[in-house]
Scaffold this active site. Structure first.
Site, mmCIF file in Angstrom:
data_model
loop_
_atom_site.group_PDB
_atom_site.id
_atom_site.type_symbol
_atom_site.label_atom_id
_atom_site.label_comp_id
_atom_site.label_asym_id
_atom_site.label_seq_id
_atom_site.Cartn_x
_atom_site.Cartn_y
_atom_site.Cartn_z
ATOM 1 N N LYS A 20 41.018 45.934 41.938
ATOM 2 C CA LYS A 20 40.899 44.497 42.198
ATOM 3 C C LYS A 20 42.219 43.357 42.708
ATOM 4 O O LYS A 20 42.149 41.985 42.815
ATOM 5 C CB LYS A 20 40.755 43.786 40.820
ATOM 6 C CG LYS A 20 39.432 43.671 40.584
ATOM 7 C CD LYS A 20 39.408 43.602 38.240
ATOM 8 C CE LYS A 20 37.670 44.143 38.068
ATOM 9 N NZ LYS A 20 37.115 43.605 38.514
ATOM 10 N N ARG A 53 34.676 49.143 43.250
ATOM 11 C CA ARG A 53 34.233 49.787 41.576
ATOM 12 C C ARG A 53 33.985 51.523 41.862
ATOM 13 O O ARG A 53 34.640 51.673 40.589
ATOM 14 C CB ARG A 53 32.835 49.488 41.807
ATOM 15 C CG ARG A 53 32.681 47.963 41.868
ATOM 16 C CD ARG A 53 32.670 46.910 40.652
ATOM 17 N NE ARG A 53 31.856 45.571 40.750
ATOM 18 C CZ ARG A 53 32.802 44.749 40.024
ATOM 19 N NH1 ARG A 53 33.731 45.317 39.244
ATOM 20 N NH2 ARG A 53 31.566 44.087 39.707
ATOM 21 N N GLN A 109 37.843 51.287 40.470
ATOM 22 C CA GLN A 109 37.911 50.616 39.498
ATOM 23 C C GLN A 109 37.569 52.259 38.822
ATOM 24 O O GLN A 109 38.754 52.544 37.392
ATOM 25 C CB GLN A 109 36.828 49.553 39.104
ATOM 26 C CG GLN A 109 37.081 48.676 37.573
ATOM 27 C CD GLN A 109 36.369 47.568 37.931
ATOM 28 O OE1 GLN A 109 36.063 47.496 39.166
ATOM 29 N NE2 GLN A 109 36.015 47.428 36.599
ATOM 30 N N ASP A 152 36.444 37.414 43.293
ATOM 31 C CA ASP A 152 37.066 38.652 42.509
ATOM 32 C C ASP A 152 36.398 39.645 42.882
ATOM 33 O O ASP A 152 35.813 40.540 42.419
ATOM 34 C CB ASP A 152 37.578 38.481 40.782
ATOM 35 C CG ASP A 152 37.895 39.818 40.201
ATOM 36 O OD1 ASP A 152 39.472 40.054 41.126
ATOM 37 O OD2 ASP A 152 38.022 40.489 39.231
ATOM 38 N N GLU A 202 25.329 44.807 38.883
ATOM 39 C CA GLU A 202 24.239 44.826 37.992
ATOM 40 C C GLU A 202 23.566 43.982 38.819
ATOM 41 O O GLU A 202 22.281 44.543 38.291
ATOM 42 C CB GLU A 202 24.799 43.226 37.457
ATOM 43 C CG GLU A 202 25.750 43.498 36.312
ATOM 44 C CD GLU A 202 26.570 42.310 36.023
ATOM 45 O OE1 GLU A 202 27.635 41.369 36.753
ATOM 46 O OE2 GLU A 202 25.629 41.895 34.999
ATOM 47 N N GLU A 249 32.262 39.102 43.196
ATOM 48 C CA GLU A 249 32.396 38.572 41.304
ATOM 49 C C GLU A 249 32.331 37.289 40.998
ATOM 50 O O GLU A 249 33.157 36.673 42.199
ATOM 51 C CB GLU A 249 33.314 39.462 40.110
ATOM 52 C CG GLU A 249 33.463 40.544 39.885
ATOM 53 C CD GLU A 249 33.977 41.234 39.018
ATOM 54 O OE1 GLU A 249 35.736 40.783 39.067
ATOM 55 O OE2 GLU A 249 33.720 42.331 38.406
HETATM 56 CA CA CA Z 1 37.012 39.705 37.043
#
Ligand code: CA
Length: 428
Positions: free
Chosen positions: A265, A249, A252, A245, A376, A211
């Protein structure tokens, strides 16, 4: 602005036009000589670190706030950060005057022994984590990022949840695993569950991501019970550094409801080694996106409160000779600015402390090539990124190196952040 911001200033130390560290920057970091030695506070100029402890020992900070404090002999920047804006400005001015072209015959420029001791090639030093970070808060302040994530994870609903346009959403992160740029990232293991699987399973994360974020480092903190007003918030900020960061995923997706990310994270967050002060960024102050609806009074800025900082993400796989640009963004795309984040964080009376890290959240922009995460860029793992050597990536493989870069473009110079980099290692 003051004399330290003059775009015509040049140093007697040779500095390339595209260097991250011209005389207008004057960042702060912690280093030690390769092979050992004490940790000291340094600034960067061109390809050199300048040891401020040796300069203080030589009396070059006599008569300033530094005299007698030994603040440059500390193994972290925290003592310097706690001194407050007036002190930081005074120190910046002393350093700027010592390094200017016209000071080549001055107290540092003309003192060969001191120069040889204090001015050290970056190739000969090891940077250290610059700040003892007590608390780490991670915001979620990019409207484009939050919208992209909403579209992917809740395709049938409104992309933004109802609170998003009214407050800077955040969660409390993990400070112990904030690591220096260059530290390897071991692929985490955890519990995951595919949507169609009957039960969760345990194993290596198969959807490791980065990130692109900016970190705000708190200088002098506020007292418990005392909210920081949005227009005074910058007085609490020592400076900024790049943050990656790292995110698992698949972990998450299964764990995050209802309380948000936890193990996805908490295994690593990378920080770049140099803290770029708000003083250095001042010439690049600008307005952020128009906020509609208008925020509540306690979040309403009356001045421009963000900065024009170009951001880039580079990826290098094990099969590549050099890294490749895969996305670019800008700090000023953020919907919620750092002053609003601080005002919101403290409105309950929560005390921020010297060395706290507030990360911005992934900074995506309006275009497809302005996305700040692999999630993304590959649009929920459906569109692989094609790299110049033929490799393709939807998420990160072992051996991949991700490097974040950032800079403000001035007239004939740039204020850079240095690299924030990390390489993925196979799981333990
Ligand atoms: Ca973040």
């Amino acid at each position: 602005m003051d004399e330290t911001h003059d775009s015509k200033l040049r140093s007697w130390v040779e500095v390339d036009e595209n260097s991250d560290f011209p005389i207008q920057n004057i960042p702060f970091g912690i280093y030690r000589p390769k092979g050992g030695g004490d940790l000291h506070v340094a600034t960067a100029i061109g390809d050199y670190v300048l040891d401020l402890a040796y300069l203080d020992d030589a009396g070059l900070f006599n008569g300033t706030v530094v005299e007698g404090t030994e603040v440059f002999h500390e193994p972290t920047l925290n003592a310097l950060m706690s001194m407050g804006r007036k002190a930081w400005k005074e120190i910046r001015l002393v350093i700027s005057r010592l390094l200017r072209q016209e000071a080549s015959n001055g107290d540092l420029g003309n003192n060969k022994d001191l120069r040889n001791m204090a001015l050290i090639s970056m190739n000969e030093v090891e940077m250290q984590l610059p700040v003892d970070i007590g608390d780490y808060t991670d915001f979620y302040s990019s409207k484009e990022h939050a919208t992209n994530v909403g579209k992917m994870f809740r395709p049938d609903g409104e992309p933004l949840l109802p609170n998003w346009l009214h407050l800077p959403v955040a969660y409390h992160g993990r400070a112990s695993s904030v690591i220096l740029s260059g530290t390897d990232i071991v692929r985490p293991k955890g519990q995951t569950k595919a949507p169609d699987a009957p039960a969760p399973s345990f194993g290596n994360s198969e959807r490791l991501d980065f990130e692109l974020e900016m970190g705000v480092l708190i200088g002098a903190g506020n007292s418990l019970g005392e909210a920081v007003s949005v227009n005074a918030a910058e007085d609490y900020v020592f400076g900024l550094a790049l943050v990656n960061d790292w995110s698992a995923r698949d972990i998450q997706t299964w764990e995050y409801q209802p309380l948000g990310p936890f193990l996805a994270k908490n295994f690593a967050t990378s920080l770049s080694p140099w803290i770029i002060t708000l003083e250095a960024l001042e010439p690049f102050r600008c307005s952020g996106p128009k906020q509609d609806p208008k925020p509540l009074e306690y979040l309403r800025n009356t001045k421009d409160s963000t900065f024009d900082i170009n951001l880039e993400i580079y990826l290098k796989t094990e099969n590549m000779d050099s890294d490749q640009l895969i996305s670019s963004s800008n700090y000023n795309y953020l919907y919620w600015n750092m002053s609003q984040q601080i005002a919101h964080h403290t409105i309950t009376g929560c005390n921020l402390r010297t060395g706290d890290l507030l990360a911005s959240g992934t900074i995506s922009g309006p275009g497809k090539d302005n996305r700040g995460s692999m999630l993304e860029l590959s649009w929920l793992w459906t569109k692989p990124i094609k790299l110049s050597n033929g490799d393709e990536r939807k998420s990160l493989d072992d051996g991949d190196t991700v490097t974040l870069r950032g800079w403000c473009q001035g007239d004939g110079y740039r204020i850079g952040f240095g690299d924030c980099t990390g390489t993925i290692l196979p799981p333990n």
